[in-house]
Scaffold this active site. Sequence first.
Site, mmCIF file in Angstrom:
data_model
loop_
_atom_site.group_PDB
_atom_site.id
_atom_site.type_symbol
_atom_site.label_atom_id
_atom_site.label_comp_id
_atom_site.label_asym_id
_atom_site.label_seq_id
_atom_site.Cartn_x
_atom_site.Cartn_y
_atom_site.Cartn_z
ATOM 1 N N PHE A 13 0.812 -1.208 0.000
ATOM 2 C CA PHE A 13 0.000 0.000 0.000
ATOM 3 C C PHE A 13 0.857 1.275 0.000
ATOM 4 C CE2 PHE A 13 -2.298 2.773 3.344
ATOM 5 C CZ PHE A 13 -2.736 3.668 2.380
ATOM 6 N N ILE A 14 1.593 1.509 1.085
ATOM 7 C CA ILE A 14 2.365 2.755 1.172
ATOM 8 C C ILE A 14 3.586 2.689 0.265
ATOM 9 C CG2 ILE A 14 3.487 4.401 2.697
ATOM 10 C CD1 ILE A 14 1.932 3.222 5.037
ATOM 11 N N ASP A 33 9.787 -7.101 -2.779
ATOM 12 C CA ASP A 33 8.516 -7.521 -2.196
ATOM 13 C C ASP A 33 8.342 -9.002 -2.475
ATOM 14 O OD1 ASP A 33 5.608 -7.810 -1.616
ATOM 15 O OD2 ASP A 33 5.666 -5.614 -1.575
ATOM 16 N N ASP A 34 8.004 -9.772 -1.452
ATOM 17 C CA ASP A 34 7.785 -11.209 -1.658
ATOM 18 C C ASP A 34 6.362 -11.519 -2.089
ATOM 19 O OD1 ASP A 34 6.300 -10.943 0.660
ATOM 20 O OD2 ASP A 34 7.536 -12.303 1.869
ATOM 21 N N TYR A 143 2.567 -6.702 17.365
ATOM 22 C CA TYR A 143 2.920 -5.782 16.275
ATOM 23 C C TYR A 143 3.470 -4.461 16.836
ATOM 24 C CZ TYR A 143 2.258 -2.513 12.383
ATOM 25 O OH TYR A 143 2.447 -1.549 11.425
#
Length: 309
Positions: A13-14, A33-34, A143
Amino acid sequence: MSRNALVTGAAGFIGSNLVRKLLEEGWKVTGVDDLSSGHLELVEGCKGLRLIVDDFSGAQVVAELERGDYDVVFHFAAIPRVSYSVDHPSETTLTNISKTVKLMEACRGTVDRFVFSSSSSVYGGAEIMPTPTDHPRDPKSPYAWHKSSIEDLLRMFGNLYDFDSVCLRYFNVFGPNQYGDSPYSTAISAWCHAIKEGTPLRSDGTGEQSRDMCYVDNVVDMNIRAANHAEPLRGEAFNVACGDRTTNNEILAALKARFGDLDIDHAPPRPGDVMHTQADISETERVFGYKPLVRFWPGFEKTLSWWDI
């Protein structure tokens, strides 16, 4: 002279929003990115982007960092969402802490600045609002603890290795390229997805929980400001937000006014979620000249346009 950036989570997203802006501004950009949560279509048409489809701490990325190929690393990649980390603490800890430390280690001595995507969740249920960056941290979920722990490690790396880094604490980012098809999706993206699909909208708790909702363009702008900042940084943290807050019920009321009587499924509060967030952004304004480019309601309209609803 163009600068070389590595963007982890580039198809997320970002990250995808930042990639487009960096390319517009003439940066040389490599993304990694995986695709565990990223989407290739978000970076389609990004002319000049070099994309590595792999783990952000994989051998190729580490080798390129150690070789000195990059000036700045923008680290977005993580297993996101408070509620997912509550359900999967060991999996999320492995990625969000261990792999991030491996990435940081590869950056020692070769990268000019490491820009870390932290989170307002590090504050827990803050007692002071708007919340300043010197407010005690009290993470309420794995998180949040991951983000807080990496902040500590970046300050430690600054002392041990003269490591230049900055921590950006995002408050509830929303906007284009944010999908809403997961049970862990944020409220706005989940509600837009539900409206698009004609399914009920889930509302957690009373709906009176409020958030400092930050449109993604503000976050992109702040990342670039942080990368370009002339003075050394040693893991200092800065709030990235608008400095106000909106309740879920206010957003639902706006959606009902636009789309008519929506079917709302009421659910219990999510474990680990806090009731209210609101940022004090005065220090971010002072140090970086940051000002929110897009406030909540204009950003909300832009988001609905992206969803084509």
